[in-house]
Motif scaffolding. Structure first.
Motif, PDB file in Angstrom:
ATOM      1  N   CYS A 147       0.836  -1.188   0.000  1.00 49.94           N
ATOM      2  CA  CYS A 147       0.000   0.000   0.000  1.00 49.94           C
ATOM      3  C   CYS A 147       0.878   1.249   0.000  1.00 49.94           C
ATOM      4  N   ASP A 158      -2.640  -7.333  -6.507  1.00 48.67           N
ATOM      5  CA  ASP A 158      -3.303  -6.421  -7.444  1.00 48.67           C
ATOM      6  C   ASP A 158      -3.862  -7.251  -8.597  1.00 48.67           C
ATOM      7  N   SER A 160      -6.304  -6.018 -10.511  1.00 58.23           N
ATOM      8  CA  SER A 160      -6.956  -5.101 -11.448  1.00 58.23           C
ATOM      9  C   SER A 160      -6.409  -5.344 -12.847  1.00 58.23           C
ATOM     10  N   SER A 163      -3.386  -3.291 -13.545  1.00 57.76           N
ATOM     11  CA  SER A 163      -2.326  -3.494 -12.558  1.00 57.76           C
ATOM     12  C   SER A 163      -1.841  -2.160 -11.996  1.00 57.76           C
ATOM     13  N   ARG A 164      -2.796  -1.266 -11.715  1.00 58.82           N
ATOM     14  CA  ARG A 164      -2.445   0.062 -11.206  1.00 58.82           C
ATOM     15  C   ARG A 164      -2.978   0.329  -9.801  1.00 58.82           C
ATOM     16  N   ARG A 165      -3.431  -0.682  -9.135  1.00 55.59           N
ATOM     17  CA  ARG A 165      -3.932  -0.487  -7.771  1.00 55.59           C
ATOM     18  C   ARG A 165      -2.799   0.032  -6.900  1.00 55.59           C
ATOM     19  N   ARG A 166      -3.089   1.040  -6.070  1.00 56.07           N
ATOM     20  CA  ARG A 166      -2.059   1.689  -5.270  1.00 56.07           C
ATOM     21  C   ARG A 166      -2.250   1.525  -3.767  1.00 56.07           C
ATOM     22  N   SER A 169      -6.897  -0.421   0.318  1.00 61.37           N
ATOM     23  CA  SER A 169      -8.321  -0.287   0.034  1.00 61.37           C
ATOM     24  C   SER A 169      -8.637   1.178  -0.242  1.00 61.37           C
ATOM     25  N   MET A 170      -9.583   1.397  -1.109  1.00 60.27           N
ATOM     26  CA  MET A 170     -10.014   2.769  -1.399  1.00 60.27           C
ATOM     27  C   MET A 170     -10.740   3.353  -0.197  1.00 60.27           C
ATOM     28  N   GLY A 174      -6.780   4.811   0.298  1.00 59.79           N
ATOM     29  CA  GLY A 174      -7.074   5.549  -0.931  1.00 59.79           C
ATOM     30  C   GLY A 174      -7.840   6.825  -0.647  1.00 59.79           C
TER      31      GLY A 174
END
Length: 189
Positions: A147, A158, A160, A163-166, A169-170, A174
């Motif tokens: 994270c 990840d 997604s 593959s850009r999840r940062r 959790s949002m 996030g």
């Protein structure tokens, strides 16, 4: 967040186990503080059936924490492209060898399934170890991320498409990042 509040955002039970030691890079929070916490986590993680009544001994608690740190070191090594330590590989592989929980139908319908094992806690711990083996063997290390929250050390898979999840959790990190960015951009007035 309370020490006993568990996070299940890793996408795999082995990554969620790593999350039981929170804020690794700041001030670590041990969420498996005692046997009762470990019992609760194993059930909430879905590796031990809810209401199983299984009890985690002090020895099993130590083994679960040791497995957590072994998996953490192996995952971090995979993420950085570093060779695995042979002792960590041996420990993970040994932990993965215990028999699994065995489902048995003792009546009609799903409510009559019971899970048997000589020791359900050892079986659940072994299940987590097998998850880590399969994660490290089959998943690209580029898909395992940490994270980007400044105080967060949670690892996640990840999945997604881009593959850009940062963030873990949002809803948590996030959202905090977006609030911080908004406040930084907002004109002082």
């Amino acid at each position: 967040m309370e020490a006993t509040e568990f996070r299940f955002v890793g996408g795999r039970s082995s990554l969620d186990l790593i999350a039981t030691l929170g804020k690794r890079h700041v001030k670590p929070i041990e969420r498996l503080a005692d046997s009762a916490a470990a019992e609760a986590w194993l059930e909430l993680a879905g590796v031990l059936p809810r209401g199983s009544g299984a009890r985690v001994s002090i020895v099993q608690l130590g083994a679960l924490r040791k497995l957590r740190e072994t998996i953490y070191r192996l995952v971090r090594a995979a993420m950085t492209g570093t060779r695995f330590e042979p002792s960590d590989l041996a420990a993970l592989n040994a932990a993965a060898t215990a028999p699994d929980l065995i489902p048995q139908l003792n009546g009609h319908g799903a409510e009559t399934v019971k899970w048997n094992s000589r020791d359900p806690v050892d079986a659940a711990t072994s299940s987590i170890a097998r998850d880590a083996v399969l994660l490290l063997a089959r998943v690209s290390a580029k898909r395992i991320k940490e994270c980007e929250g400044p105080d967060c050390s949670l690892l996640f898979l990840d999945e997604s498409q881009s593959s850009r999840r940062r963030w873990c959790s949002m809803d948590r990190c996030g959202n905090l990042s977006k609030i911080h960015t908004y406040r930084r951009r907002k004109p002082q007035g």
